[in-house]
Design an enzyme around this catalytic site. Sequence first.
Site, PDB file in Angstrom:
ATOM      1  N   SER A 201       0.890  -1.134   0.103  1.00 50.89           N
ATOM      2  CA  SER A 201       0.059   0.124   0.133  1.00 50.89           C
ATOM      3  C   SER A 201       0.803   1.282  -0.059  1.00 50.89           C
ATOM      4  O   SER A 201       1.582   1.488  -1.007  1.00 50.89           O
ATOM      5  CB  SER A 201      -0.868  -0.045   1.180  1.00 50.89           C
ATOM      6  OG  SER A 201      -1.911   1.008   0.944  1.00 50.89           O
ATOM      7  N   ASP A 229       0.049  -3.579  -4.214  1.00 53.10           N
ATOM      8  CA  ASP A 229      -0.961  -2.996  -4.306  1.00 53.10           C
ATOM      9  C   ASP A 229      -0.824  -1.417  -3.898  1.00 53.10           C
ATOM     10  O   ASP A 229      -1.366  -0.842  -2.639  1.00 53.10           O
ATOM     11  CB  ASP A 229      -2.294  -3.648  -3.462  1.00 53.10           C
ATOM     12  CG  ASP A 229      -3.591  -3.176  -3.904  1.00 53.10           C
ATOM     13  OD1 ASP A 229      -3.799  -3.049  -5.328  1.00 53.10           O
ATOM     14  OD2 ASP A 229      -4.802  -2.807  -3.174  1.00 53.10           O
ATOM     15  N   ARG A 243       5.886   9.149  -6.959  1.00 54.63           N
ATOM     16  CA  ARG A 243       5.528   7.723  -6.599  1.00 54.63           C
ATOM     17  C   ARG A 243       6.528   6.719  -7.101  1.00 54.63           C
ATOM     18  O   ARG A 243       7.516   7.151  -7.409  1.00 54.63           O
ATOM     19  CB  ARG A 243       4.099   7.408  -7.521  1.00 54.63           C
ATOM     20  CG  ARG A 243       4.101   7.717  -9.080  1.00 54.63           C
ATOM     21  CD  ARG A 243       3.147   7.301  -9.803  1.00 54.63           C
ATOM     22  NE  ARG A 243       3.070   7.629 -11.132  1.00 54.63           N
ATOM     23  CZ  ARG A 243       3.891   7.161 -12.105  1.00 54.63           C
ATOM     24  NH1 ARG A 243       4.795   6.257 -11.689  1.00 54.63           N
ATOM     25  NH2 ARG A 243       3.916   7.620 -13.298  1.00 54.63           N
ATOM     26  N   ASP A 245       8.184   4.105  -9.173  1.00 51.54           N
ATOM     27  CA  ASP A 245       8.143   4.023 -10.851  1.00 51.54           C
ATOM     28  C   ASP A 245       9.521   3.199 -11.107  1.00 51.54           C
ATOM     29  O   ASP A 245      10.096   2.904 -10.422  1.00 51.54           O
ATOM     30  CB  ASP A 245       8.532   5.433 -11.418  1.00 51.54           C
ATOM     31  CG  ASP A 245       9.686   5.975 -11.290  1.00 51.54           C
ATOM     32  OD1 ASP A 245      10.524   5.948 -12.128  1.00 51.54           O
ATOM     33  OD2 ASP A 245      10.002   6.742 -10.217  1.00 51.54           O
ATOM     34  N   ASP A 248      13.340   3.643 -10.030  1.00 52.76           N
ATOM     35  CA  ASP A 248      13.573   3.403  -8.546  1.00 52.76           C
ATOM     36  C   ASP A 248      14.305   2.157  -8.359  1.00 52.76           C
ATOM     37  O   ASP A 248      15.283   2.072  -7.375  1.00 52.76           O
ATOM     38  CB  ASP A 248      12.434   3.467  -7.793  1.00 52.76           C
ATOM     39  CG  ASP A 248      11.607   4.768  -7.801  1.00 52.76           C
ATOM     40  OD1 ASP A 248      12.261   5.820  -7.839  1.00 52.76           O
ATOM     41  OD2 ASP A 248      10.536   4.824  -7.711  1.00 52.76           O
ATOM     42  N   HIS A 321      -7.583  -5.739  -0.838  1.00 54.53           N
ATOM     43  CA  HIS A 321      -6.247  -4.842  -0.580  1.00 54.53           C
ATOM     44  C   HIS A 321      -5.211  -5.823   0.225  1.00 54.53           C
ATOM     45  O   HIS A 321      -3.997  -5.535   0.041  1.00 54.53           O
ATOM     46  CB  HIS A 321      -6.613  -3.680   0.285  1.00 54.53           C
ATOM     47  CG  HIS A 321      -5.501  -2.765   0.563  1.00 54.53           C
ATOM     48  ND1 HIS A 321      -4.756  -2.153  -0.679  1.00 54.53           N
ATOM     49  CD2 HIS A 321      -4.936  -1.844   1.307  1.00 54.53           C
ATOM     50  CE1 HIS A 321      -4.043  -1.254  -0.478  1.00 54.53           C
ATOM     51  NE2 HIS A 321      -4.061  -0.854   0.878  1.00 54.53           N
TER      52      HIS A 321
END
Length: 564
Positions: A201, A229, A243, A245, A248, A321
């Site tokens: 998450s 997720d 975020r 990507d 990274d 989730h």
Amino acid sequence: MEVSNSTGFLLQTMLYMANHQWNNSLYNAIHNIREPTSNNITLTSEDTRCYGVYGCFPLTYPWVDEKRPLAYHPRSPAQIDVRFPVFNIPVREHPKFIDINDPDGVRQLGINPNGWLYFITHGYIESGDRPWVKGFVDTFLANDPTATVIVIDWRKGSVPPYTQCVADIRLVGAITAHVIHLLYMELGMRNVDKVHLLGHSLGSHVCGYVGYFMQRDFGMQLGRITGMDPAEPMFSDTDPIVRLDPSDAKFVDIIHTDATPWVERWPRPGGLGMYQAIGHVDFYPNGGSNQAGCDDDMQKFIDKQNSSFFWGFQEFFGCNHLRCHQLYTDSIAQRCPWVAIGCESYEDFLAGKCFDCDVDGHYCIDFGPNARNSYRRLIENGVMVHPRPIRAYMITGDDSPFCRTHFKVTLVLSDSDESLVHGGEVGKMAIEMFGWQRERSGQMELTKEPIYFEPGQNYSAVMAGKDVGLPKRAFLSWEYKTNPLNPLTWRLLAAPRVYVAYMVVQTLEHRSRQKLCPSAGLPVQADRDNEFRPEYCSDWNPRQYENRGYTVKKNITEYGVVYL
């Protein structure tokens, strides 16, 4: 099945409110930044806050824009208080902790500098001691005794409001990058290719920040990041720097399990995860949402949790989730094949339009720990000439073990005179595969709804069941549908039947293709099991089985098969 206390109606509601709070009176309040409580803080302007060696954290674009009206700086390192417990074979229950201020102590932690180094991190309103985190630790170490697992426990930063938590993980990423570099220096590691970060998450984006700071501050790129997720609110469709990507780490794989928009999940809130593809490989189990077994009623979840209403309630609302890390943990043991295939959409995948591995850009990728090697082989073997992102789909079961074998079944209806005279029929088909040692796939639906089966036509679908290896036989069942108002559907003198000439069965995991036929060309009758076997086909060739390690022997009555 382990569950986390981070998912439930409270979490869903808080995330929703946090993602929309700028539309109400709280918008003005969040601009009132609290004065720092640590002396190791520098305010260079009202838009930037700096924390010593960890650098500065501005509130300028792309960190803040119309999609991210974020008015929080990260809280201080002392307030977030990130902890790093270390687990390895000698230390499982009472871990030691990394002290970034004690470099010499790193050598006393029992970390193998040549082994795999896994970092696991949690998400919003969670902590590093959750049962699913421990499950990762135990499974990784059981699978590889030379590995070390380190948990990124940022529980003091994982608290409401969500917008503050989103800001805090930037600093969590910077701190973790410094910890990894400390290990690299003190342990004499050759590189960080064997450093694998896994985050759930909001923790997925923590991993992205770690990768970013490793490159910015130390010029090093992590080996792998797995995002489980990744959180959607305030991250979807943002600049890649904001975020997780593909830049990274050398390999970034993503598991999407809860990507349904909020409004489509009512009355069960959901959609905490992103649907956007953000990795080298993005896995979409069951299409990325609505996981198998997650639509059961709440009582079934309560029963699974030993009649605990609290835990059953949590799993009921957070089932999709949570499923991502359950799938990955399950894949580590590799109890059965885990394969996904690239496709333009989940609908095309189910229709069987993307079932031939590595053909027309539909690349087959192993799910789980072997995903990186699987992706690399495509490049090294020249199958994928130019590296490209892959959106890969697969079907899973509703409980552990979640892995399933994918079958593409094509029914070829006969165009014989007898079939044409009889005409088409309406109904639902289901099929069950049997293996060479009595393995059973379980019954799988060819169609969800009744359809019209017309002579001379082909009908294909992808379905999933338990692994049976190369199928030895199949049973096809047909549920006939009668319409009392339509006399054409009445069958008063003869049993309903469909003339299936043969079926073609392909398996994704075993890359096999077989032709199975009915005995003596008999039609498929309603409400009974109709057997299909390869040896019933006139062009059957037993060599295809012998080449796969089976011995085929013939007697007077039938063909039997045993393993070599």
